[in-house]
Motif scaffolding. Sequence first.
Motif, short mmCIF file in Angstrom:
data_model
loop_
_atom_site.label_atom_id
_atom_site.label_comp_id
_atom_site.label_asym_id
_atom_site.label_seq_id
_atom_site.Cartn_x
_atom_site.Cartn_y
_atom_site.Cartn_z
N THR A 1 7.83 45.33 -43.86
CA THR A 1 8.84 46.06 -44.61
C THR A 1 9.87 46.68 -43.69
N ILE A 2 9.42 47.34 -42.63
CA ILE A 2 10.35 47.97 -41.69
C ILE A 2 11.17 46.91 -40.96
N PHE A 3 10.53 45.79 -40.61
CA PHE A 3 11.27 44.72 -39.94
C PHE A 3 12.41 44.19 -40.80
N PHE A 4 12.22 44.17 -42.11
CA PHE A 4 13.24 43.59 -42.98
C PHE A 4 14.47 44.49 -43.13
N SER A 5 14.57 45.51 -42.29
CA SER A 5 15.85 46.19 -42.14
C SER A 5 16.81 45.36 -41.29
N ALA A 6 16.31 44.28 -40.70
CA ALA A 6 17.14 43.42 -39.84
C ALA A 6 18.38 42.88 -40.54
N PRO A 7 18.30 42.37 -41.79
CA PRO A 7 19.52 41.89 -42.44
C PRO A 7 20.57 42.97 -42.60
N LEU A 8 20.13 44.20 -42.81
CA LEU A 8 21.07 45.31 -42.94
C LEU A 8 21.74 45.58 -41.59
N MET A 9 20.96 45.52 -40.51
CA MET A 9 21.51 45.72 -39.18
C MET A 9 22.47 44.61 -38.80
N ILE A 10 22.14 43.38 -39.20
CA ILE A 10 23.03 42.24 -38.90
C ILE A 10 24.38 42.46 -39.56
N ALA A 11 24.37 42.88 -40.83
CA ALA A 11 25.63 43.12 -41.53
C ALA A 11 26.43 44.23 -40.86
N LEU A 12 25.75 45.29 -40.41
CA LEU A 12 26.42 46.40 -39.76
C LEU A 12 26.99 45.98 -38.40
N LEU A 13 26.20 45.28 -37.60
CA LEU A 13 26.67 44.83 -36.29
C LEU A 13 27.81 43.83 -36.40
N ALA A 14 27.76 42.97 -37.42
CA ALA A 14 28.84 42.01 -37.63
C ALA A 14 30.15 42.73 -37.93
N ALA A 15 30.05 43.82 -38.67
CA ALA A 15 31.25 44.60 -38.97
C ALA A 15 31.78 45.30 -37.72
N LEU A 16 30.86 45.83 -36.89
CA LEU A 16 31.27 46.60 -35.72
C LEU A 16 31.79 45.73 -34.58
N PHE A 17 31.14 44.59 -34.34
CA PHE A 17 31.45 43.80 -33.15
C PHE A 17 32.14 42.47 -33.43
N LEU A 18 32.04 41.97 -34.65
CA LEU A 18 32.69 40.71 -34.98
C LEU A 18 33.91 40.91 -35.88
N GLY A 19 34.17 42.15 -36.25
CA GLY A 19 35.36 42.45 -37.04
C GLY A 19 35.28 42.00 -38.48
N GLU A 20 34.06 41.75 -38.99
CA GLU A 20 33.95 41.32 -40.38
C GLU A 20 34.21 42.50 -41.32
N GLN A 21 34.91 42.24 -42.39
CA GLN A 21 35.24 43.28 -43.35
C GLN A 21 34.02 43.61 -44.20
N VAL A 22 33.79 44.90 -44.39
CA VAL A 22 32.69 45.37 -45.22
C VAL A 22 33.27 46.30 -46.27
N GLY A 23 33.24 45.87 -47.53
CA GLY A 23 33.80 46.68 -48.60
C GLY A 23 32.84 47.76 -49.08
N ILE A 24 33.29 48.52 -50.05
CA ILE A 24 32.52 49.66 -50.54
C ILE A 24 31.20 49.23 -51.14
N LEU B 1 8.20 50.56 -33.60
CA LEU B 1 8.15 49.23 -32.98
C LEU B 1 8.80 48.16 -33.85
N PRO B 2 8.42 48.01 -35.14
CA PRO B 2 9.11 47.00 -35.96
C PRO B 2 10.58 47.33 -36.18
#
Length: 343
Positions: free
Chosen positions: A109-132, A162-163
């Motif tokens: 369950t804790i590991f599956f925060s990864a998709p949320l982190m991917i979306a956040l990192l993509a917005a911060l470092f790849l310039g992807e737009q993240v709407g409301i 750890l996870p």
Amino acid sequence: MSEVARHSYGLHPRAAEGITCIVLGMMFFVVQDGLMKTLIGAYPIWILMGVRGLISLLILLPMIVILGQPHRLFTPVWPLHLLRAFMFALGFSLFYTAFPFMSLAEVSTIFFSAPLMIALLAALFLGEQVGIHRISALIFGFVGVVIAMNPQVDSFRWATLLPLACAFCYAVSQILARQIGDRDSTLTTGLYTVVLSSIMLLAFGWAVNRLVDFGPELNHLRWQIPAFTAGNLVMFALLGTVGMVGYLLISRAYQVTSASLVAPFDYTYLPLAALMAYIVWDEVPRQTTLIGMGLIAASGLYLGYRELRSNRAHIDPLPVAEATVAPGNPTAPISLHADIDEH
């Protein structure tokens, strides 16, 4: 209706095959992690992951040679693969280190925060737009992570970090995979990640044990070469084979239909893992784990829904590598798009 319109607004004609493959793939990954949790009681994680990498090498290498292009053994983007393998090795050594201290449902369950982190990192470092809408879903999901970790002063366990650290390492590795893009195929990416990370883990495990004397509670981190009897060789072979079958099934899912359609089915891993843990080890998830699991899954499913709406406004080629998130899966999310419809 034109061919373009059918492609843009209708479900892919092989959607059923793709969904079936990813659900079966998640089932195989649950079995893989169940085997890891069982074997960690007798063997150190370094050896288990090293053997799993060897089995993967024996499967992937002939496939790449036989299939030929676009798969290749030598790639000019090897530095990115090397860095990605390091993040993968670091992350999943932490993930499996948590197994003796937490239930499989809690770790997953804790590991599956990864998709949320991917979306956040993509917005911060790849310039992807993240709407409301996506920002709200990310906040919602991270609240679920906090609830699942249950950070109360009197009951907080360091192992829950750890996870979470694994999820971050995995997210970084997938952002690196976005940089690799379609320059390498799924099989090539998997080969480099699995083999390089396995070599790194074996070297890291040996080096750490030269510096640290692990106590009995961390016996699964000790450097111990097991006696290779016929019985454990069968278990090792089963561990590597199950993981690779799951990997190939998920690869197939993303080859025959769109990532935005099948990616939400990643979350079938969570209830399957909880069910297996209950049946095999009589593990009953805590209430906070179940609440956090629900919030994380709901957030991820909503992100997938927004992705599907976004993709229906585009005509995109099928991805070369996967966008899936599953423990121990070295695949690459290269087909995520910005949310263009935030009304």
